[in-house]
Scaffold this motif. Structure first.
Motif, PDB file in Angstrom:
ATOM      1  N   SER A   1      -2.680   2.116   7.026  1.00 21.17           N
ATOM      2  CA  SER A   1      -1.279   1.821   7.354  1.00 21.17           C
ATOM      3  C   SER A   1      -0.296   2.730   6.639  1.00 21.17           C
ATOM      4  CB  SER A   1      -0.987   0.352   7.049  1.00 21.17           C
ATOM      5  OG  SER A   1      -1.094   0.218   5.661  1.00 21.17           O
ATOM      6  N   ALA A   2      -0.694   3.398   5.521  1.00 18.54           N
ATOM      7  CA  ALA A   2       0.344   4.221   4.885  1.00 18.54           C
ATOM      8  C   ALA A   2       0.362   5.601   5.525  1.00 18.54           C
ATOM      9  CB  ALA A   2       0.067   4.361   3.401  1.00 18.54           C
ATOM     10  N   ASN A   3      -0.756   5.977   6.239  1.00 18.43           N
ATOM     11  CA  ASN A   3      -0.719   7.336   6.788  1.00 18.43           C
ATOM     12  C   ASN A   3       0.047   7.310   8.102  1.00 18.43           C
ATOM     13  OD1 ASN A   3      -2.703   6.917   4.970  1.00 18.43           O
ATOM     14  ND2 ASN A   3      -3.992   8.569   5.774  1.00 18.43           N
ATOM     15  N   ILE A   4       0.884   8.335   8.269  1.00 19.84           N
ATOM     16  CA  ILE A   4       1.699   8.383   9.487  1.00 19.84           C
ATOM     17  C   ILE A   4       0.941   9.177  10.533  1.00 19.84           C
ATOM     18  CG2 ILE A   4       3.872   9.237  10.408  1.00 19.84           C
ATOM     19  CD1 ILE A   4       5.030   8.805   7.588  1.00 19.84           C
TER      20      ILE A   4
ATOM     21  N   TYR B   1       2.012   4.489  12.683  1.00 21.85           N
ATOM     22  CA  TYR B   1       1.018   4.665  11.623  1.00 21.85           C
ATOM     23  C   TYR B   1      -0.352   4.825  12.252  1.00 21.85           C
ATOM     24  CZ  TYR B   1       4.579   3.202   8.364  1.00 21.85           C
ATOM     25  OH  TYR B   1       5.728   3.138   7.631  1.00 21.85           O
TER      26      TYR B   1
ATOM     27  N   ILE C   1       7.857   6.046   0.905  1.00 25.26           N
ATOM     28  CA  ILE C   1       6.421   6.017   1.209  1.00 25.26           C
ATOM     29  C   ILE C   1       5.727   7.040   0.324  1.00 25.26           C
ATOM     30  CG2 ILE C   1       4.697   6.370   3.021  1.00 25.26           C
ATOM     31  CD1 ILE C   1       6.789   5.626   5.055  1.00 25.26           C
TER      32      ILE C   1
ATOM     33  N   GLU D   1       0.820  -1.231   0.000  1.00 24.53           N
ATOM     34  CA  GLU D   1       0.000   0.000   0.000  1.00 24.53           C
ATOM     35  C   GLU D   1       0.851   1.278   0.000  1.00 24.53           C
ATOM     36  OE1 GLU D   1      -0.879  -0.704   3.717  1.00 24.53           O
ATOM     37  OE2 GLU D   1      -1.451  -2.702   3.099  1.00 24.53           O
TER      38      GLU D   1
ATOM     39  N   GLN E   1      -9.451  -7.439   0.829  1.00 24.56           N
ATOM     40  CA  GLN E   1     -10.762  -7.212   1.522  1.00 24.56           C
ATOM     41  C   GLN E   1     -11.838  -8.132   0.927  1.00 24.56           C
ATOM     42  OE1 GLN E   1      -8.512  -5.338   2.772  1.00 24.56           O
ATOM     43  NE2 GLN E   1      -9.820  -5.723   4.543  1.00 24.56           N
TER      44      GLN E   1
ATOM     45  N   PRO F   1       2.160   8.199   0.301  1.00 28.16           N
ATOM     46  CA  PRO F   1       0.794   8.091   0.834  1.00 28.16           C
ATOM     47  C   PRO F   1      -0.256   8.362  -0.245  1.00 28.16           C
ATOM     48  CG  PRO F   1       2.167   9.500   2.214  1.00 28.16           C
ATOM     49  CD  PRO F   1       2.942   9.243   0.975  1.00 28.16           C
TER      50      PRO F   1
ATOM     51  N   VAL G   1       9.613  -3.596  11.507  1.00 29.63           N
ATOM     52  CA  VAL G   1       8.197  -3.270  11.322  1.00 29.63           C
ATOM     53  C   VAL G   1       7.374  -4.180  12.234  1.00 29.63           C
ATOM     54  CG1 VAL G   1       6.276  -3.244   9.687  1.00 29.63           C
ATOM     55  CG2 VAL G   1       8.560  -2.597   8.922  1.00 29.63           C
ATOM     56  N   GLN G   2       6.608  -3.562  13.130  1.00 27.02           N
ATOM     57  CA  GLN G   2       5.708  -4.345  13.999  1.00 27.02           C
ATOM     58  C   GLN G   2       4.301  -4.143  13.447  1.00 27.02           C
ATOM     59  OE1 GLN G   2       6.732  -6.060  16.558  1.00 27.02           O
ATOM     60  NE2 GLN G   2       8.664  -5.166  17.250  1.00 27.02           N
ATOM     61  N   GLN G   3       3.847  -5.080  12.634  1.00 25.95           N
ATOM     62  CA  GLN G   3       2.588  -4.819  11.943  1.00 25.95           C
ATOM     63  C   GLN G   3       1.416  -4.747  12.905  1.00 25.95           C
ATOM     64  OE1 GLN G   3       2.002  -6.340   8.176  1.00 25.95           O
ATOM     65  NE2 GLN G   3       4.052  -7.132   7.932  1.00 25.95           N
ATOM     66  N   GLU G   4       1.515  -5.525  14.001  1.00 26.05           N
ATOM     67  CA  GLU G   4       0.350  -5.548  14.903  1.00 26.05           C
ATOM     68  C   GLU G   4       0.213  -4.210  15.605  1.00 26.05           C
ATOM     69  OE1 GLU G   4       1.143  -8.970  17.099  1.00 26.05           O
ATOM     70  OE2 GLU G   4      -0.370 -10.193  16.090  1.00 26.05           O
TER      71      GLU G   4
ATOM     72  N   LYS H   1       4.368 -11.152  11.243  1.00 26.42           N
ATOM     73  CA  LYS H   1       3.842  -9.916  11.836  1.00 26.42           C
ATOM     74  C   LYS H   1       4.996  -8.976  12.164  1.00 26.42           C
ATOM     75  CE  LYS H   1      -0.566 -11.188  12.731  1.00 26.42           C
ATOM     76  NZ  LYS H   1      -0.340 -12.491  13.407  1.00 26.42           N
ATOM     77  N   THR H   2       6.174  -9.556  12.498  1.00 29.73           N
ATOM     78  CA  THR H   2       7.321  -8.702  12.827  1.00 29.73           C
ATOM     79  C   THR H   2       8.363  -8.886  11.729  1.00 29.73           C
ATOM     80  OG1 THR H   2       6.846  -9.270  15.108  1.00 29.73           O
ATOM     81  CG2 THR H   2       8.919  -8.161  14.694  1.00 29.73           C
ATOM     82  N   LEU H   3       8.706  -7.799  11.060  1.00 31.53           N
ATOM     83  CA  LEU H   3       9.696  -7.884   9.971  1.00 31.53           C
ATOM     84  C   LEU H   3      10.913  -7.072  10.383  1.00 31.53           C
ATOM     85  CD1 LEU H   3       7.232  -6.980   7.067  1.00 31.53           C
ATOM     86  CD2 LEU H   3       8.024  -9.256   7.658  1.00 31.53           C
TER      87      LEU H   3
ATOM     88  N   GLU I   1      -7.241   3.549  -2.537  1.00 31.24           N
ATOM     89  CA  GLU I   1      -8.487   3.332  -1.789  1.00 31.24           C
ATOM     90  C   GLU I   1      -9.545   4.320  -2.266  1.00 31.24           C
ATOM     91  OE1 GLU I   1      -6.186   4.411   1.156  1.00 31.24           O
ATOM     92  OE2 GLU I   1      -5.129   2.501   1.058  1.00 31.24           O
TER      93      GLU I   1
ATOM     94  N   SER J   1     -10.887  -0.090   6.869  1.00 32.87           N
ATOM     95  CA  SER J   1     -10.242  -1.400   6.660  1.00 32.87           C
ATOM     96  C   SER J   1      -8.781  -1.304   7.087  1.00 32.87           C
ATOM     97  CB  SER J   1     -10.300  -1.755   5.174  1.00 32.87           C
ATOM     98  OG  SER J   1      -9.227  -1.096   4.546  1.00 32.87           O
ATOM     99  N   ALA J   2      -8.213  -2.430   7.369  1.00 36.81           N
ATOM    100  CA  ALA J   2      -6.851  -2.441   7.915  1.00 36.81           C
ATOM    101  C   ALA J   2      -5.896  -1.773   6.941  1.00 36.81           C
ATOM    102  CB  ALA J   2      -6.411  -3.882   8.157  1.00 36.81           C
ATOM    103  N   THR J   3      -6.181  -1.823   5.645  1.00 35.49           N
ATOM    104  CA  THR J   3      -5.157  -1.326   4.710  1.00 35.49           C
ATOM    105  C   THR J   3      -5.215   0.186   4.569  1.00 35.49           C
ATOM    106  OG1 THR J   3      -6.812  -1.727   3.059  1.00 35.49           O
ATOM    107  CG2 THR J   3      -5.114  -3.402   3.295  1.00 35.49           C
ATOM    108  N   THR J   4      -6.387   0.807   4.822  1.00 42.52           N
ATOM    109  CA  THR J   4      -6.427   2.253   4.509  1.00 42.52           C
ATOM    110  C   THR J   4      -5.428   3.003   5.384  1.00 42.52           C
ATOM    111  OG1 THR J   4      -8.181   2.327   6.105  1.00 42.52           O
ATOM    112  CG2 THR J   4      -8.828   2.404   3.801  1.00 42.52           C
TER     113      THR J   4
ATOM    114  N   ALA K   1      -1.184   5.309  -2.018  1.00 42.99           N
ATOM    115  CA  ALA K   1      -2.039   4.409  -1.216  1.00 42.99           C
ATOM    116  C   ALA K   1      -3.456   4.952  -1.201  1.00 42.99           C
ATOM    117  CB  ALA K   1      -1.499   4.333   0.201  1.00 42.99           C
TER     118      ALA K   1
ATOM    119  N   ASN L   1       1.755  14.469   5.351  1.00 38.51           N
ATOM    120  CA  ASN L   1       1.254  13.107   5.219  1.00 38.51           C
ATOM    121  C   ASN L   1       0.935  12.750   3.778  1.00 38.51           C
ATOM    122  OD1 ASN L   1       0.929  10.992   6.791  1.00 38.51           O
ATOM    123  ND2 ASN L   1      -0.784  11.800   7.973  1.00 38.51           N
TER     124      ASN L   1
END
Lengths: 237, 159
Positions: free
Chosen positions: B68-71, B57, A219, A191, A237, A221, B26-29, A207-209, A228, B63-66, A224, B13
């Motif tokens: 994640s790119a915004n800081i 982020y 990035i 994204e 989705q 934005p 990167v900690q995605q959770e 989950k951790t990279l 959407e 949705s989860a994807t919207t 992305a 942003n």
């Protein structure tokens, strides 16, 4: 033991009873005593053995069940000590019992070491978590059934259902532990963010990279958002 | 306390950002990305260098994807250096809050310089949308009574 001759109305002659020798009566008493000791012991021993058996049976049957890895293949050929399978399909479970499946164009298994399978044209689906999964495509690699690991090399493409695309040159996947690591350059897009680095490792199911050595991140934005904004449903989705 | 204009100091942003570092975790959770080691951030004309940068982020609104790119906000520490077209600021720690568009830079000695004009204090606060910058002195106990050292070289004021 309970039966007792009663004085009144019994046909036996009371006089004969008195003459019965004392020893016989003592012996009968001894036998009765030993019998009741035996009964007392059995009353304890029998339920105990029943309990042990009841416990042992489920434990034994749990231990003896084989790990769920079954391999199916269209046809197999045998040449110079190697078993060659054409488009084999195999599936297994990760440590969190999430299913993974893998198919390949060709699999070569050395009879001497049958837990390691050489694969070509790999297409695997690995669980990241209950909701997301990752599909892994690679030119070739080796799968170790007992260790539940997959070493891939040469143009690998990993796409996850939550929209991450990874291009790798080599990767070592441990399906059992849900970890992944590579010592070669990595190119990942997700994204609107584009990550490149010289090495990478992933843990707890991706989950951790952790990226190391010359990490570059771009990035965008806007990219992305437009994806959407235009309401185009994301593949995940 | 004294005010100055700090146009150009802005991390927004919706502009592309390039970040380079030795390591990235990167900690995605937790929607978190931690850059460590020679962190170098470029956005348009703004350049920032720091020892470590943590990017938070926006939690996935919708949705989860919207998201994640915004800081949501970012924190930088380990000797922060920021350069815009006209100004340079240095300090120990900095935070960029994208929602409120406020950038703060704090530390033992925060220096904001434009050409040969220099402002030294303990805290620099910049309203990124207006460019208004404010330097607070090193008041004891965080009071703003501390002194700010400002030196302005007359000839540099010529437009």
């Amino acid at each position: 033991m309970l039966a007792r001759t009663t004085e009144t109305g019994s046909e036996s002659d009371p006089a004969a009873e008195r003459q019965e020798p004392l020893a016989a009566r003592a012996a009968a008493f001894g036998r009765a005593q030993r019998h009741s000791q035996r009964v007392r012991a059995l009353k304890f021993v029998l339920p105990l053995t029943a309990g042990i058996i009841a416990l042992a049976f489920p434990v034994y049957s749990y231990l003896v069940t084989p790990p769920a890895v079954e391999v199916k293949a269209d046809d197999t050929a045998f040449s110079d000590g190697k078993l060659v399978m054409s488009n084999p399909k195999l599936s297994g479970q990760t440590s969190e019992n999430l299913p993974y499946s893998m198919s390949a164009a060709r699999a070569v298994q050395d009879v001497a070491n049958e837990s390691v399978i050489g694969l070509e044209g790999i297409d695997a689906t690995l669980p990241v978590d209950a909701a997301t999964s990752a599909t892994v495509k690679a030119a070739n690699g080796t799968y170790d059934r007992t260790a539940n690991t997959l070493q891939l090399s040469k143009d690998i493409l990993v796409t996850t259902s939550d929209g991450m695309v990874m291009k790798l040159q080599s990767v070592f996947l441990d399906m059992g532990k849900g970890t992944m690591k590579t010592g070669d350059p990595v190119d990942i897009t997700r994204e609107g963010s584009h990550i490149r680095s010289d090495t990478m490792s992933a843990s707890n199911g991706g989950k951790t990279l952790v990226f190391e050595k010359r990490v570059r991140v771009d990035i965008d934005p806007a990219a992305a958002k437009t994806k959407e904004g235009s309401g185009e449903a994301n593949a995940a989705q | 306390q004294s005010d100055a204009k700090m146009t150009g100091l802005k991390l927004s942003n919706d502009q592309p950002i390039q970040i380079e570092s030795d390591k990235l975790e990167v900690q995605q959770e937790q929607n978190l990305a931690i850059f460590t080691g020679n962190v170098n951030v470029v956005q348009g004309a703004t350049l920032m260098k720091a020892g470590k940068m943590t990017v938070y982020y926006v939690k996935g609104g919708g949705s989860a994807t919207t998201g994640s790119a915004n800081i949501d906000h970012l924190e930088v520490d380990g000797k922060v250096y920021i350069k815009t077209e006209t100004q340079v600021a240095t300090g120990d720690r900095g935070t960029f809050d994208m929602k409120s568009q406020v950038f703060t830079l704090s530390g033992q000695k925060v220096v904001l310089s434009e050409g040969s004009n220099v402002l030294v204090g303990c805290k620099l606060t910049v309203q990124m949308n207006t460019g208004l910058a404010q330097v607070d002195g090193c008041g004891s106990g965080g009071g703003s009574g501390g002194r700010v050292m400002m030196s302005i070289t007359p000839d540099s004021q010529k437009p």
